[in-house]
Design a protein around this motif. Structure first.
Motif, PDB file in Angstrom:
ATOM      1  N   MET A  44     -36.247  40.896   2.630  1.00 11.06           N
ATOM      2  CA  MET A  44     -35.509  39.857   3.112  1.00 11.06           C
ATOM      3  C   MET A  44     -34.065  40.391   3.129  1.00 11.06           C
ATOM      4  O   MET A  44     -33.622  41.305   2.497  1.00 11.06           O
ATOM      5  CB  MET A  44     -35.758  38.712   2.145  1.00 11.06           C
ATOM      6  N   PRO A  45     -33.273  39.725   4.243  1.00  5.08           N
ATOM      7  CA  PRO A  45     -31.912  40.223   4.159  1.00  5.08           C
ATOM      8  C   PRO A  45     -31.311  40.091   2.868  1.00  5.08           C
ATOM      9  O   PRO A  45     -31.395  38.975   2.376  1.00  5.08           O
ATOM     10  CB  PRO A  45     -31.398  39.299   5.345  1.00  5.08           C
ATOM     11  N   ARG A  85     -44.251  35.067  -8.532  1.00  4.72           N
ATOM     12  CA  ARG A  85     -43.956  35.209  -7.201  1.00  4.72           C
ATOM     13  C   ARG A  85     -45.203  36.099  -6.550  1.00  4.72           C
ATOM     14  O   ARG A  85     -45.340  35.804  -5.393  1.00  4.72           O
ATOM     15  CB  ARG A  85     -42.681  36.379  -7.159  1.00  4.72           C
ATOM     16  N   SER A  86     -45.970  36.868  -7.248  1.00  2.00           N
ATOM     17  CA  SER A  86     -46.829  37.464  -6.515  1.00  2.00           C
ATOM     18  C   SER A  86     -47.942  36.540  -6.164  1.00  2.00           C
ATOM     19  O   SER A  86     -48.761  36.636  -4.823  1.00  2.00           O
ATOM     20  CB  SER A  86     -47.698  38.727  -7.286  1.00  2.00           C
ATOM     21  N   ASP A 146     -39.940  37.904 -10.503  1.00  2.00           N
ATOM     22  CA  ASP A 146     -40.878  38.810 -11.444  1.00  2.00           C
ATOM     23  C   ASP A 146     -40.809  40.391 -11.196  1.00  2.00           C
ATOM     24  O   ASP A 146     -41.420  41.082 -11.870  1.00  2.00           O
ATOM     25  CB  ASP A 146     -42.306  38.460 -11.502  1.00  2.00           C
ATOM     26  N   TYR A 165     -41.822  43.158   0.533  1.00  2.00           N
ATOM     27  CA  TYR A 165     -41.478  42.126   1.720  1.00  2.00           C
ATOM     28  C   TYR A 165     -39.903  42.087   1.838  1.00  2.00           C
ATOM     29  O   TYR A 165     -39.377  41.740   1.029  1.00  2.00           O
ATOM     30  CB  TYR A 165     -41.907  40.893   1.366  1.00  2.00           C
ATOM     31  N   SER A 217     -44.660  41.329  -2.562  1.00  2.00           N
ATOM     32  CA  SER A 217     -43.485  41.335  -3.735  1.00  2.00           C
ATOM     33  C   SER A 217     -42.094  41.222  -2.957  1.00  2.00           C
ATOM     34  O   SER A 217     -42.162  41.741  -1.869  1.00  2.00           O
ATOM     35  CB  SER A 217     -43.916  42.287  -4.700  1.00  2.00           C
ATOM     36  N   PHE A 218     -41.225  41.055  -3.558  1.00  4.15           N
ATOM     37  CA  PHE A 218     -39.926  41.180  -3.228  1.00  4.15           C
ATOM     38  C   PHE A 218     -39.464  42.607  -3.046  1.00  4.15           C
ATOM     39  O   PHE A 218     -38.536  43.216  -2.354  1.00  4.15           O
ATOM     40  CB  PHE A 218     -38.944  40.724  -3.964  1.00  4.15           C
ATOM     41  N   MET A 219     -40.450  43.663  -3.595  1.00  2.00           N
ATOM     42  CA  MET A 219     -40.224  45.136  -3.179  1.00  2.00           C
ATOM     43  C   MET A 219     -40.665  45.431  -1.997  1.00  2.00           C
ATOM     44  O   MET A 219     -40.470  46.582  -1.426  1.00  2.00           O
ATOM     45  CB  MET A 219     -40.570  45.724  -4.635  1.00  2.00           C
ATOM     46  N   GLU A 257     -38.409  41.267   8.041  1.00  2.00           N
ATOM     47  CA  GLU A 257     -39.597  40.787   7.203  1.00  2.00           C
ATOM     48  C   GLU A 257     -40.672  40.812   8.234  1.00  2.00           C
ATOM     49  O   GLU A 257     -40.855  40.749   9.138  1.00  2.00           O
ATOM     50  CB  GLU A 257     -39.086  39.212   7.150  1.00  2.00           C
ATOM     51  N   GLN A 277     -35.759  41.936  -8.364  1.00  2.00           N
ATOM     52  CA  GLN A 277     -35.305  42.049  -7.184  1.00  2.00           C
ATOM     53  C   GLN A 277     -34.052  40.912  -7.014  1.00  2.00           C
ATOM     54  O   GLN A 277     -33.291  41.302  -6.167  1.00  2.00           O
ATOM     55  CB  GLN A 277     -36.395  42.036  -6.262  1.00  2.00           C
TER      56      GLN A 277
END
Lengths: 155, 794
Positions: free
Chosen positions: B715-716, B285-286, A40, B713, B709-711, B694, A43
């Motif tokens: 991750m490799p 995701r959130s 979402d 958190y 979020s992936f922004m 992480e 990324q």
């Protein structure tokens, strides 16, 4: 609003809301569920498709912006039942595990080698910055893209 | 052996559907007339719910229902825990109720408060914003060290000090005595950072109900469909198994977070029954960040007692483990039973004592995350061994060698419950030193120095427990069920084979590996073996996949079932060949009379089983060729190995780059080396993620999740990693008939400590003896800045 676009070689006319994302049109409107939505926030790249040949995160593009475009999704890659060389390479090199990021990885790789037929390992890794995989550690994805590029060069 | 049987790097049977976009995840499933559920979640870490007004939401266009705890109380039982533990005093852990929708109080940001069901996702989302909840915000506590302090906010009235359980393992008196005679005691305080599993497929659940029969079907992204059926159906919803089918179709990664049963799964099932329409929920995701069980989160003090030769005399470990706001499915078991007993590692330490305070806090509950307790144990042990080596001026390889359990000392009883079966640490160590070019490191360090970089090398030798689990032992430790696995082998009339397993594949490749195994055992090409999993209506009851158990336990069940098939095949062959059953041998896919050329092929026997010829003794032998087996292991399996990492640190920026990684693992029998290698790659990288980037961070004041979020958190990504060199150096497990140990978690168990040992080694010149994970640029830069003046002064 109504838009017309080519998806996997087929002309499609769809009635959409102005805020419909391309990923939603593909998944819900056209039942092409191979395009996955996982983060979402643009990324992870699981939703990557080709729009006029360029890899695009379909969760970040309004469907309306794809009006008139040619879209290829993971479902449109294999021709006549034969895997595309990049799909075949992911299979051969064990470049997938749970499969969820895989469509985006493959579509992204197809775009990479279209522009750079013989990418180095470093170039592949840099290109994959926008695609997250949680299973494979990327190593076999990188190997697969090398192999897929080689297969495409000799095709 | 068949060409594609045990040990062959067979390409995966499941790949084609994933590569062509034909995978079928819960996200992808659409049922006619389905409704969409959205959960309204608490914005506060800790608050009383003063009132909820659902009327504005119910008035929304397309809204079908809005449910709160007032609707579900008494209808849906609390979310159950499948593994209770007991404290030092023998008393059971505190297990406060876990209502599926918050009742009276919310205990973490993301705690579900209301469920909105509507005709469309957009309508449900809009209506969720109209639910009016009034909260009285309470002080929150998120850090585990803070949660046990006097005066800390209390999550539960009847859980004083937020203490769920005060647990211990080992002999305290013996360990104290070992410390009393120590030549040296190494000490280490460390934090094992909280992680978010982040399977790429977010959790999703789609339930439907058939009013004419009362049957429910739940499609859910779970690692354990049969267990979910019991916990959700029988325990939470009162739906008997015969009326509840749970389907885990393609599942996009789990890593432990999907071996937990969740409130949302029960709620959509219940709502489908109430509304008599399918109800679908897909986590954003959130939302996954706020509701998927998280991992790790320990604060630990460790002490290692050594004699003058560097032999370990005793290990003392005290850990505070954060289990979040509620007791999750396996939550309290992870930092206790799967942690303390692993602290012997690969060493002969004669006395070990570990105590763990299991603590509630205003955070998302923690539970199993790849490795689950064992990476935490390995991290403590392998870090403190390095600290001890440095204290005593001993070589890091040498100190490990001096303390290894010798190959001929196996089976080895540790002082903390476990009895290891087999291992050869000297062999994995030697191979890893060779593959990593350990002896040539000094030149590489000098080369890095000439570029202004600090290069470090780290090593870990480990052993872990897999193949969960012997039911008897697990139940003694609090498991509320068995931990066997099931297998059903159905030989079809034409001689091809359908295999039904209670294990579940969400990336591991069971459809391939189990086909190889059964194909080999029955002498059938693996192409003719179809593996079915993930559907309670099709497979026999099994416990699912976690704890690297599928091959060791599920594979052993298949071995047993295949043995029964062969036994029956011999009976059939004896009749058809007019020979004694004792004279029938099964070899190369054929049943033959020993010492003769008279034989019946597997296909002929299958045909005869279903179309019995006149010579088939129907009076004494049932027709058909289908067998079920349940396998309960006698012990865990114990994979082990040696990993080596090299990093380069830029002292100007604090950026750490992993430049080399070598993994040599003893995983027992290798069923498919390609898949083992893939598991090792993925496992290593998840551990590298913990070590380098992480970090699940909560704001200590507000309790808000800052890495949501992936922004946020990290991750490799592909360009963060070197090529991982991996090899297996196996000893065959004595604990199951196929000799496998497990490979799903080895990488994650070994790599955080390996990478951090390399990071600390790189920083050794600054006098830095420990850095907590993740080794982010900021943390490393600060450590260097804090140390630099000291180093300069010395």
């Amino acid at each position: 609003m109504d838009i017309t676009l080519a998806v996997n070689g087929r002309q499609v006319t769809a009635s959409i809301e102005a805020n419909t994302l391309l990923s939603a049109l593909l998944r819900e409107g056209l039942a092409l569920t191979g395009t996955h939505v996982a983060c979402d926030t643009s990324q992870c790249g699981a939703c990557t498709v080709l729009v006029d040949g360029a890899s695009v995160k379909s969760c970040t593009l309004l469907a309306a912006e794809a009006a008139g475009a040619t879209v290829v999704t993971i479902e449109g890659l294999a021709a006549d039942g034969a895997l595309h060389p990049m799909q075949q390479a992911f299979h051969d090199e064990h470049g997938l595990q749970c499969g969820f990021c895989t469509p985006g990885m493959v579509m992204s790789a197809v775009d990479l080698v279209a522009g750079n037929p013989d990418p180095s390992e470093a170039e592949i890794r840099a290109w994959l910055k926008g695609n997250i995989c949680r299973c494979t550690g990327y190593q076999n994805i990188v190997k697969a893209i090398c192999a897929g590029a080689a297969a495409l060069r000799s095709a | 052996m068949t060409q594609d049987g045990i040990g062959a790097p067979l390409r995966r049977k499941e790949d084609r559907r994933f590569l062509t976009g034909r995978g079928r995840y819960v996200h992808d499933i659409v049922r006619p007339g389905q409704l969409y559920a959205v959960f309204l979640r608490s914005p506060h870490a800790h608050a009383e719910i003063l009132g909820i007004d659902t009327r504005p939401a119910l008035a929304g266009t397309g809204v079908v229902a809005v449910y709160t705890a007032a609707d579900t109380a008494g209808k849906i039982n609390g979310v159950p825990c499948a593994w209770g533990i007991a404290g030092k005093d023998g008393k059971p852990m505190k297990e406060p109720p876990h209502p599926p929708l918050a009742l009276g109080k919310v205990r973490h940001v993301g705690d579900p408060v209301a469920m909105v069901v509507a005709e469309s996702l957009a309508a449900a989302r809009n209506a969720a914003e109209l639910v009016q909840v009034s909260y009285k915000v309470l002080p929150a506590v998120t850090g585990v060290a803070d949660a046990v302090k006097p005066g800390a906010p209390q999550l539960y009235d009847d859980v004083p000090g937020n203490l769920c359980c005060d647990w211990a393992v080992g002999d305290k008196a013996k360990t104290d005595a070992a410390f009393a005679k120590a030549h040296h005691v190494a000490r280490l305080d460390l934090v094992n950072n909280r992680l978010v599993p982040n399977a790429m497929e977010s959790r999703a659940a789609l339930a439907e109900y058939e009013p004419a029969t009362g049957d429910y079907t739940l499609y859910t992204s779970t690692q354990l469909p049969h267990v979910a059926r019991v916990l959700l159906g029988v325990l939470m919803l009162g739906i008997p198994e015969r009326k509840f089918r749970v389907v885990a179709p393609d599942v996009g990664g789990g890593f432990g977070s999907k071996q937990v049963v969740y409130a949302e799964e029960a709620l959509v099932t219940w709502a489908a029954g109430q509304l008599e329409r399918p109800v679908k929920w897909v986590a954003e995701r959130s939302e996954a960040f706020l509701s998927d069980a998280q991992g790790r989160d320990h604060v630990t003090h460790a002490e290692l007692a050594l004699d003058k030769d560097g032999k370990f005399l005793g290990l003392r470990v005290a850990t505070l483990a954060n289990i979040g706001g509620y007791v999750s499915t396996f939550g309290p078991n992870i930092p206790t039973n799967l942690y303390g007993p692993l602290l012997a590692g690969a060493y002969t330490t004669p006395a070990i004592y570990c105590e763990v305070k299991v603590v509630f806090s205003n955070t998302v509950p923690t539970d199993a995350y790849r490795g689950a307790g064992r990476p935490e144990a390995t991290y403590v042990l392998e870090r403190i061994v390095d600290v001890a080596a440095r204290d005593l001026g001993l070589d890091r390889v040498d100190i490990r060698r001096r303390n290894f359990i010798a190959k001929d000392a196996y089976p080895y009883q540790t002082p903390v419950m476990l009895q290891y079966d087999t291992g050869d640490h000297a062999a994995t160590l030697a191979r890893a030193l060779d593959l990593s070019g350990w002896s040539g490191f000094a030149a590489r360090r000098a080369g890095a120095a000439s570029r202004g970089k600090l290069r470090g090398i780290g090593i870990v030798t480990y052993i872990e427990a897999c193949g969960l689990a012997p039911s008897r032992i697990a139940q003694q430790l609090g498991a509320r069920g068995g931990l066997f696995e099931s297998a059903n082998i159905r030989v079809n009339p034409s001689g091809d084979v359908s295999v039904f397993t209670g294990a579940h594949s969400h990336g591991q490749g069971h459809e391939t590996v189990f086909a190889q195994l059964v194909g080999e055992l029955l002498g059938v090409p693996s192409a003719n073996v179809e593996v079915v999993h993930g559907d309670t209506a099709r497979s026999p009851f099994g416990l699912g996949t976690y704890g690297s158990r599928s091959a060791a336990v599920g594979g052993a069940a298949l071995f047993k079932a295949a043995g029964k098939i062969i036994d029956k095949g011999k009976k059939i062959a004896a009749a058809l060949l007019e020979a004694s059953e004792q004279d029938i041998e099964f070899k190369n896919g054929a049943f033959m009379v020993a010492g003769t050329d008279r034989a019946k092929s597997f296909v002929e026997i299958a045909g005869a089983a279903y179309t019995p010829p006149p010579s088939y003794p129907l009076e004494t032998l049932e027709p058909g060729l289908e067998e079920t087996a349940f396998y309960d292991p006698v012990n865990f399996t114990y994979p082990g190995g040696c990993h080596v990492a090299e990093v380069e640190i830029d002292p100007e920026t604090g950026v750490t780059t992993l430049v080399a990684y070598t993994a040599v693992d003893d995983v027992g029998t290798v069923l498919n080396p390609m898949i083992v290698e893939g598991q090792v790659h993925g496992g290593v990288v998840q551990g590298v993620g913990q070590a380098l980037c992480e970090d699940c961070v909560y704001d200590p004041e507000s309790g808000q999740l800052l890495s949501g979020s992936f922004m946020d958190y990290c991750m490799p990504r592909a360009d963060d990693l070197p090529v991982i060199v991996s090899a297996t150096e196996s000893t065959v497990s004595a604990h199951n008939p196929i000799g496998v140990k497990g490979c799903g978690e080895t990488g994650t168990i070994a790599s955080p400590a390996t990478v951090m040992n390399a990071v600390v080694d790189a920083l050794a010149a600054y006098g830095i003896s420990h850095v907590d994970m993740p080794a982010s640029p900021q943390r490393i830069w600060r450590a260097i800045q804090a140390a630099a003046p000291r180093a300069a002064a010395e």
